[in-house]
Design a protein around this motif. Sequence first.
Motif, PDB file in Angstrom:
ATOM      1  N   GLY A   1       0.808  -1.212   0.000  1.00 19.60           N
ATOM      2  CA  GLY A   1       0.000   0.000   0.000  1.00 19.60           C
ATOM      3  C   GLY A   1       0.834   1.252   0.000  1.00 19.60           C
ATOM      4  O   GLY A   1       0.437   2.279  -0.546  1.00 19.60           O
ATOM      5  N   CYS A   2       2.005   1.230   0.596  1.00 23.35           N
ATOM      6  CA  CYS A   2       2.858   2.413   0.669  1.00 23.35           C
ATOM      7  C   CYS A   2       3.633   2.585  -0.627  1.00 23.35           C
ATOM      8  O   CYS A   2       4.254   1.661  -1.108  1.00 23.35           O
ATOM      9  CB  CYS A   2       3.849   2.300   1.827  1.00 23.35           C
ATOM     10  N   GLY A   3       3.581   3.771  -1.172  1.00 25.27           N
ATOM     11  CA  GLY A   3       4.387   4.059  -2.346  1.00 25.27           C
ATOM     12  C   GLY A   3       3.770   3.601  -3.653  1.00 25.27           C
ATOM     13  O   GLY A   3       4.297   3.895  -4.705  1.00 25.27           O
ATOM     14  N   SER A   4       2.662   2.900  -3.597  1.00 23.48           N
ATOM     15  CA  SER A   4       2.054   2.491  -4.860  1.00 23.48           C
ATOM     16  C   SER A   4       1.158   3.607  -5.371  1.00 23.48           C
ATOM     17  O   SER A   4       0.596   4.378  -4.627  1.00 23.48           O
ATOM     18  CB  SER A   4       1.248   1.200  -4.680  1.00 23.48           C
ATOM     19  N   ALA A   5       1.056   3.720  -6.675  1.00 22.78           N
ATOM     20  CA  ALA A   5       0.244   4.757  -7.293  1.00 22.78           C
ATOM     21  C   ALA A   5      -1.233   4.415  -7.160  1.00 22.78           C
ATOM     22  O   ALA A   5      -1.591   3.295  -6.791  1.00 22.78           O
ATOM     23  CB  ALA A   5       0.632   4.891  -8.754  1.00 22.78           C
ATOM     24  N   GLU A   6      -2.067   5.373  -7.488  1.00 22.09           N
ATOM     25  CA  GLU A   6      -3.508   5.170  -7.429  1.00 22.09           C
ATOM     26  C   GLU A   6      -4.041   4.478  -8.678  1.00 22.09           C
ATOM     27  O   GLU A   6      -5.231   4.481  -8.928  1.00 22.09           O
ATOM     28  CB  GLU A   6      -4.199   6.524  -7.267  1.00 22.09           C
ATOM     29  N   TYR A   7      -3.164   3.923  -9.472  1.00 16.30           N
ATOM     30  CA  TYR A   7      -3.546   3.298 -10.723  1.00 16.30           C
ATOM     31  C   TYR A   7      -2.616   2.119 -10.985  1.00 16.30           C
ATOM     32  O   TYR A   7      -1.505   2.078 -10.474  1.00 16.30           O
ATOM     33  CB  TYR A   7      -3.453   4.310 -11.877  1.00 16.30           C
ATOM     34  N   PRO A   8      -3.046   1.156 -11.785  1.00 15.87           N
ATOM     35  CA  PRO A   8      -2.180   0.011 -12.098  1.00 15.87           C
ATOM     36  C   PRO A   8      -1.172   0.372 -13.190  1.00 15.87           C
ATOM     37  O   PRO A   8      -1.347   1.332 -13.927  1.00 15.87           O
ATOM     38  CB  PRO A   8      -3.183  -1.035 -12.610  1.00 15.87           C
ATOM     39  N   GLY A   9      -0.107  -0.397 -13.253  1.00 16.43           N
ATOM     40  CA  GLY A   9       0.850  -0.243 -14.341  1.00 16.43           C
ATOM     41  C   GLY A   9       2.015   0.658 -14.017  1.00 16.43           C
ATOM     42  O   GLY A   9       2.212   1.063 -12.876  1.00 16.43           O
ATOM     43  N   PRO A  10       2.791   0.995 -15.041  1.00 12.39           N
ATOM     44  CA  PRO A  10       4.007   1.793 -14.846  1.00 12.39           C
ATOM     45  C   PRO A  10       3.714   3.248 -14.454  1.00 12.39           C
ATOM     46  O   PRO A  10       2.594   3.733 -14.603  1.00 12.39           O
ATOM     47  CB  PRO A  10       4.691   1.726 -16.212  1.00 12.39           C
ATOM     48  N   GLN A  11       4.753   3.905 -13.984  1.00 14.56           N
ATOM     49  CA  GLN A  11       4.662   5.315 -13.568  1.00 14.56           C
ATOM     50  C   GLN A  11       4.133   6.178 -14.709  1.00 14.56           C
ATOM     51  O   GLN A  11       4.592   6.075 -15.840  1.00 14.56           O
ATOM     52  CB  GLN A  11       6.055   5.813 -13.160  1.00 14.56           C
ATOM     53  N   ARG A  12       3.164   7.014 -14.388  1.00 14.21           N
ATOM     54  CA  ARG A  12       2.634   7.990 -15.335  1.00 14.21           C
ATOM     55  C   ARG A  12       3.125   9.371 -14.920  1.00 14.21           C
ATOM     56  O   ARG A  12       3.546   9.574 -13.791  1.00 14.21           O
ATOM     57  CB  ARG A  12       1.108   7.955 -15.340  1.00 14.21           C
ATOM     58  N   TYR A  13       3.047  10.313 -15.835  1.00 14.72           N
ATOM     59  CA  TYR A  13       3.544  11.653 -15.564  1.00 14.72           C
ATOM     60  C   TYR A  13       2.492  12.703 -15.885  1.00 14.72           C
ATOM     61  O   TYR A  13       1.805  12.603 -16.906  1.00 14.72           O
ATOM     62  CB  TYR A  13       4.799  11.923 -16.398  1.00 14.72           C
ATOM     63  N   PRO A  14       2.385  13.721 -15.036  1.00 18.81           N
ATOM     64  CA  PRO A  14       1.513  14.835 -15.386  1.00 18.81           C
ATOM     65  C   PRO A  14       2.174  15.662 -16.480  1.00 18.81           C
ATOM     66  O   PRO A  14       3.402  15.742 -16.545  1.00 18.81           O
ATOM     67  CB  PRO A  14       1.420  15.629 -14.080  1.00 18.81           C
ATOM     68  N   VAL A  15       1.384  16.233 -17.357  1.00 13.71           N
ATOM     69  CA  VAL A  15       1.901  17.125 -18.393  1.00 13.71           C
ATOM     70  C   VAL A  15       1.002  18.364 -18.451  1.00 13.71           C
ATOM     71  O   VAL A  15      -0.196  18.280 -18.194  1.00 13.71           O
ATOM     72  CB  VAL A  15       1.987  16.459 -19.785  1.00 13.71           C
ATOM     73  N   SER A  16       1.616  19.487 -18.778  1.00 12.02           N
ATOM     74  CA  SER A  16       0.855  20.725 -18.888  1.00 12.02           C
ATOM     75  C   SER A  16       1.593  21.667 -19.815  1.00 12.02           C
ATOM     76  O   SER A  16       2.729  21.410 -20.209  1.00 12.02           O
ATOM     77  CB  SER A  16       0.679  21.362 -17.505  1.00 12.02           C
ATOM     78  N   GLY A  17       0.943  22.754 -20.148  1.00  9.51           N
ATOM     79  CA  GLY A  17       1.576  23.754 -20.994  1.00  9.51           C
ATOM     80  C   GLY A  17       0.568  24.672 -21.630  1.00  9.51           C
ATOM     81  O   GLY A  17      -0.596  24.743 -21.220  1.00  9.51           O
ATOM     82  N   THR A  18       1.031  25.385 -22.648  1.00  9.81           N
ATOM     83  CA  THR A  18       0.179  26.304 -23.382  1.00  9.81           C
ATOM     84  C   THR A  18       0.190  25.935 -24.860  1.00  9.81           C
ATOM     85  O   THR A  18       1.147  25.357 -25.359  1.00  9.81           O
ATOM     86  CB  THR A  18       0.656  27.763 -23.230  1.00  9.81           C
ATOM     87  N   VAL A  19      -0.897  26.293 -25.530  1.00 10.55           N
ATOM     88  CA  VAL A  19      -1.004  26.050 -26.964  1.00 10.55           C
ATOM     89  C   VAL A  19      -1.533  27.327 -27.609  1.00 10.55           C
ATOM     90  O   VAL A  19      -2.605  27.817 -27.253  1.00 10.55           O
ATOM     91  CB  VAL A  19      -1.946  24.875 -27.283  1.00 10.55           C
ATOM     92  N   THR A  20      -0.745  27.845 -28.542  1.00 11.40           N
ATOM     93  CA  THR A  20      -1.150  29.034 -29.281  1.00 11.40           C
ATOM     94  C   THR A  20      -1.035  28.762 -30.772  1.00 11.40           C
ATOM     95  O   THR A  20      -0.313  27.860 -31.196  1.00 11.40           O
ATOM     96  CB  THR A  20      -0.262  30.237 -28.913  1.00 11.40           C
ATOM     97  N   ILE A  21      -1.755  29.537 -31.535  1.00 14.61           N
ATOM     98  CA  ILE A  21      -1.648  29.468 -32.982  1.00 14.61           C
ATOM     99  C   ILE A  21      -1.360  30.896 -33.456  1.00 14.61           C
ATOM    100  O   ILE A  21      -2.138  31.809 -33.177  1.00 14.61           O
ATOM    101  CB  ILE A  21      -2.901  28.837 -33.636  1.00 14.61           C
TER     102      ILE A  21
ATOM    103  N   GLY B   1       0.676  32.834 -32.078  1.00 14.24           N
ATOM    104  CA  GLY B   1       0.787  33.642 -30.869  1.00 14.24           C
ATOM    105  C   GLY B   1      -0.503  33.866 -30.114  1.00 14.24           C
ATOM    106  O   GLY B   1      -0.505  34.395 -29.007  1.00 14.24           O
ATOM    107  N   LYS B   2      -1.640  33.433 -30.660  1.00 13.14           N
ATOM    108  CA  LYS B   2      -2.942  33.631 -30.025  1.00 13.14           C
ATOM    109  C   LYS B   2      -3.382  32.329 -29.355  1.00 13.14           C
ATOM    110  O   LYS B   2      -3.343  31.265 -29.984  1.00 13.14           O
ATOM    111  CB  LYS B   2      -3.972  34.053 -31.079  1.00 13.14           C
TER     112      LYS B   2
END
Length: 140
Positions: free
Chosen positions: A22-42, A44-45
């Motif tokens: 229970g300790c250290g395991s993720a809230e989901y099955p399988g390999p480590q997942r990563y959060p991703v974020s950012g901005t998208v413009t076309i 410059g807009k």
Amino acid sequence: MNRFVNLSVLSLFCCAAVTLVGCGSAEYPGPQRYPVSGTVTINGKPIEEGNITFRSSEEKGRSSSGAIENGKYSIEEKQGPIAGQYKVEILGYEEIGEVKDEDMGAATRQIVPVQFNESSSLTATLPSDSGNEFDFDLKP
């Protein structure tokens, strides 16, 4: 007495194993997942409304998608992609008509050229040294 000791030891072992799993395991099955974020413009807009997909380059890879709102996107870890190389596909919409039916919403059109979605050459590699933040300024 010996039987009691064996059951006690077995019980302690089982409790310890459950605790460790229970300790250290993720809230989901399988390999480590990563959060991703950012901005998208076309040009410059910011893209007001759309979708971004990180499509795995591997046959059995995991693809992840998220909404773009006001030029920003964020995909949480539990829905995020695993480590690897990804093709990035971006869709963006703008309204072209009034809302005539509450269930249907306003008419929209695709504003992102095909070279950034169906035929995309955009890529991302996870995990990234930049903290998994990927900004895309599309220049058709």
